[in-house]
Design a protein around this motif. Structure first.
Motif, PDB file in Angstrom:
ATOM      1  N   ASP A   1       0.821  -1.218   0.000  1.00 30.97           N
ATOM      2  CA  ASP A   1       0.000   0.000   0.000  1.00 30.97           C
ATOM      3  C   ASP A   1       0.850   1.262   0.000  1.00 30.97           C
ATOM      4  O   ASP A   1       0.393   2.332  -0.435  1.00 30.97           O
ATOM      5  CB  ASP A   1      -0.932   0.005   1.213  1.00 30.97           C
ATOM      6  N   HIS A   2       2.100   1.139   0.457  1.00 35.48           N
ATOM      7  CA  HIS A   2       3.006   2.290   0.476  1.00 35.48           C
ATOM      8  C   HIS A   2       3.979   2.285  -0.705  1.00 35.48           C
ATOM      9  O   HIS A   2       4.976   3.015  -0.696  1.00 35.48           O
ATOM     10  CB  HIS A   2       3.780   2.341   1.798  1.00 35.48           C
ATOM     11  N   GLY A   3       3.673   1.458  -1.698  1.00 33.26           N
ATOM     12  CA  GLY A   3       4.431   1.531  -2.947  1.00 33.26           C
ATOM     13  C   GLY A   3       5.542   0.530  -3.133  1.00 33.26           C
ATOM     14  O   GLY A   3       6.341   0.653  -4.073  1.00 33.26           O
ATOM     15  N   ALA A   4       5.649  -0.497  -2.277  1.00 33.37           N
ATOM     16  CA  ALA A   4       6.682  -1.513  -2.467  1.00 33.37           C
ATOM     17  C   ALA A   4       6.485  -2.203  -3.812  1.00 33.37           C
ATOM     18  O   ALA A   4       5.350  -2.439  -4.252  1.00 33.37           O
ATOM     19  CB  ALA A   4       6.633  -2.535  -1.339  1.00 33.37           C
ATOM     20  N   ASP A   5       7.591  -2.528  -4.460  1.00 34.21           N
ATOM     21  CA  ASP A   5       7.554  -3.125  -5.792  1.00 34.21           C
ATOM     22  C   ASP A   5       7.459  -4.649  -5.681  1.00 34.21           C
ATOM     23  O   ASP A   5       8.400  -5.295  -5.223  1.00 34.21           O
ATOM     24  CB  ASP A   5       8.828  -2.741  -6.550  1.00 34.21           C
ATOM     25  N   PRO A   6       6.334  -5.258  -6.116  1.00 29.63           N
ATOM     26  CA  PRO A   6       6.205  -6.714  -6.003  1.00 29.63           C
ATOM     27  C   PRO A   6       7.141  -7.481  -6.928  1.00 29.63           C
ATOM     28  O   PRO A   6       7.293  -8.692  -6.785  1.00 29.63           O
ATOM     29  CB  PRO A   6       4.744  -6.964  -6.370  1.00 29.63           C
ATOM     30  N   ALA A   7       7.787  -6.777  -7.858  1.00 28.55           N
ATOM     31  CA  ALA A   7       8.733  -7.429  -8.770  1.00 28.55           C
ATOM     32  C   ALA A   7      10.171  -7.357  -8.264  1.00 28.55           C
ATOM     33  O   ALA A   7      11.076  -7.938  -8.876  1.00 28.55           O
ATOM     34  CB  ALA A   7       8.650  -6.788 -10.156  1.00 28.55           C
ATOM     35  N   SER A   8      10.397  -6.675  -7.172  1.00 27.37           N
ATOM     36  CA  SER A   8      11.751  -6.516  -6.652  1.00 27.37           C
ATOM     37  C   SER A   8      12.337  -7.866  -6.268  1.00 27.37           C
ATOM     38  O   SER A   8      11.670  -8.697  -5.651  1.00 27.37           O
ATOM     39  CB  SER A   8      11.733  -5.586  -5.436  1.00 27.37           C
ATOM     40  N   ALA A   9      13.609  -8.072  -6.636  1.00 27.88           N
ATOM     41  CA  ALA A   9      14.270  -9.350  -6.364  1.00 27.88           C
ATOM     42  C   ALA A   9      15.611  -9.117  -5.689  1.00 27.88           C
ATOM     43  O   ALA A   9      16.238  -8.067  -5.859  1.00 27.88           O
ATOM     44  CB  ALA A   9      14.479 -10.121  -7.671  1.00 27.88           C
ATOM     45  N   ASN A  10      16.069 -10.105  -4.927  1.00 25.26           N
ATOM     46  CA  ASN A  10      17.393  -9.996  -4.308  1.00 25.26           C
ATOM     47  C   ASN A  10      18.467 -10.492  -5.281  1.00 25.26           C
ATOM     48  O   ASN A  10      18.183 -10.751  -6.453  1.00 25.26           O
ATOM     49  CB  ASN A  10      17.437 -10.734  -2.963  1.00 25.26           C
ATOM     50  N   VAL A  11      19.681 -10.649  -4.801  1.00 27.08           N
ATOM     51  CA  VAL A  11      20.783 -11.005  -5.704  1.00 27.08           C
ATOM     52  C   VAL A  11      20.620 -12.402  -6.289  1.00 27.08           C
ATOM     53  O   VAL A  11      21.256 -12.731  -7.296  1.00 27.08           O
ATOM     54  CB  VAL A  11      22.143 -10.896  -4.982  1.00 27.08           C
ATOM     55  N   HIS A  12      19.789 -13.235  -5.683  1.00 24.23           N
ATOM     56  CA  HIS A  12      19.538 -14.576  -6.209  1.00 24.23           C
ATOM     57  C   HIS A  12      18.346 -14.594  -7.173  1.00 24.23           C
ATOM     58  O   HIS A  12      18.005 -15.657  -7.693  1.00 24.23           O
ATOM     59  CB  HIS A  12      19.265 -15.551  -5.067  1.00 24.23           C
TER      60      HIS A  12
END
Length: 318
Positions: free
Chosen positions: A63-74
């Motif tokens: 709801d505060h704009g976090a990106d659901p496509a964001s990924a870590n280094v793996h």
């Protein structure tokens, strides 16, 4: 010296670990850009929240704009984590927010669907498969119990299509499992698919794969079909595997090297607290006196160690 931004991120991480929804909301209200920040190994707050199994935290961050496509280094996203943990509500939330389903993590083919199927999380897997059956290889078809896909990938004589063994670079969800390199060996592809069918309680797929050449006692990577079924609490497929000739007291590998040497399906069912699986294994001839290869302990000893009182009574009664 730790920067103010790093301190704020660490504070947000602490609030997530504490499941402090109100505190996290206040912090993000003061510092809205935190939802886009990344910490160690590229992990963001949404991924960390998903790991806590708390959908409220994830909802707040989205709801505060976090990106659901964001990924870590793996390449691991929050949707991978939701599949890995078997959280259908979170899977649905992330899909509704636009999380991608066809991205790989920890190797080619390591999609959120594969993360769910690896652990036998059928409900989460089916939600993901409704969006995309990716990758459509044999182990995915087996885990989903899709007869149509099985027929398109492996012929009655056991001949595989190229797609059956494609996109199998993913083989472990974390480094707790030892290293391995999947091969293009048709027998390995068939046998691996059998283990994926069993851990997802797909008896019809198990029968199909064995009829087409899969080895019922094969241990392609850290566990036979029977040990995977037992570890994941899948009681109904136990009888099917025994009927097809699975060695009920086979002592093999499972999971990490520190606890997976010479274990039987019964040891793993005990460790997981799966009473129905213990009963099913006993019915097909499992021997509670067989000792594992690392601790030289029987299933009864494991039940005592893990304080599984109900299972202990069942085993002693047997």
């Amino acid at each position: 010296m730790t920067s103010p931004a790093e301190l704020a991120f660490d504070k947000a991480h602490e609030l997530i670990d504490a499941r402090d929804l109100a505190g996290l909301a206040r912090l993000i209200g003061d510092l809205p850009t935190l939802v886009h920040a990344h910490g160690k190994n590229g992990n963001d707050l949404l991924g960390m929240a998903a790991a806590t199994r708390d959908e409220r935290l994830c909802r707040l961050l989205l709801d505060h704009g976090a990106d659901p496509a964001s990924a870590n280094v793996h390449g691991w996203t929050a949707l991978h984590q939701a599949g890995y943990l078997g959280l259908p509500l979170l899977v649905t939330m992330l899909l509704d927010a636009g999380a991608p389903v066809d991205v790989s993590a920890r190797g080619d083919g390591g999609t959120p669907l594969v993360a769910a199927l690896f652990w036998g999380h059928r409900e989460a897997a089916e939600l993901l498969a409704a969006q995309s059956v990716s990758p459509g290889n044999l182990r995915v078809a087996a885990g989903l119990g899709r007869a149509d896909l099985l027929d398109s990938l492996v012929a009655p004589d056991g001949t595989l299509t190229p797609a059956a063994g494609a996109h199998r670079e993913f083989y472990r969800p974390h480094s707790g499992f030892p290293e391995w390199r999947p091969s293009d060996d048709p027998a390995e592809i068939l046998d691996e698919a059998l283990a994926w069918a069993a851990r997802n309680d797909r008896s019809a797929a198990v029968r199909t794969l064995v009829a087409r050449g899969a080895g019922v006692d094969s241990d392609v990577y850290r566990g036979t079909a029977l040990t995977w079924a037992a570890a994941q609490g899948k009681a109904s497929v136990i009888g099917t595997l025994a009927e097809l000739g699975a060695a009920v007291n086979h002592r093999g590998t499972f999971g990490g090297l520190s606890h997976g040497k010479g274990v039987t399906a019964l040891h793993l069912a005990v460790q997981g607290g799966h009473v129905a699986v213990v009963r099913a294994l006993l019915e097909v001839g499992a021997d509670p006196s067989v000792e594992d290869g690392l601790y030289s302990s029987s299933a009864i000893g494991w039940a005592e160690h893990f304080e599984q009182r109900e299972i202990l009574a069942v085993l002693r009664g047997a």
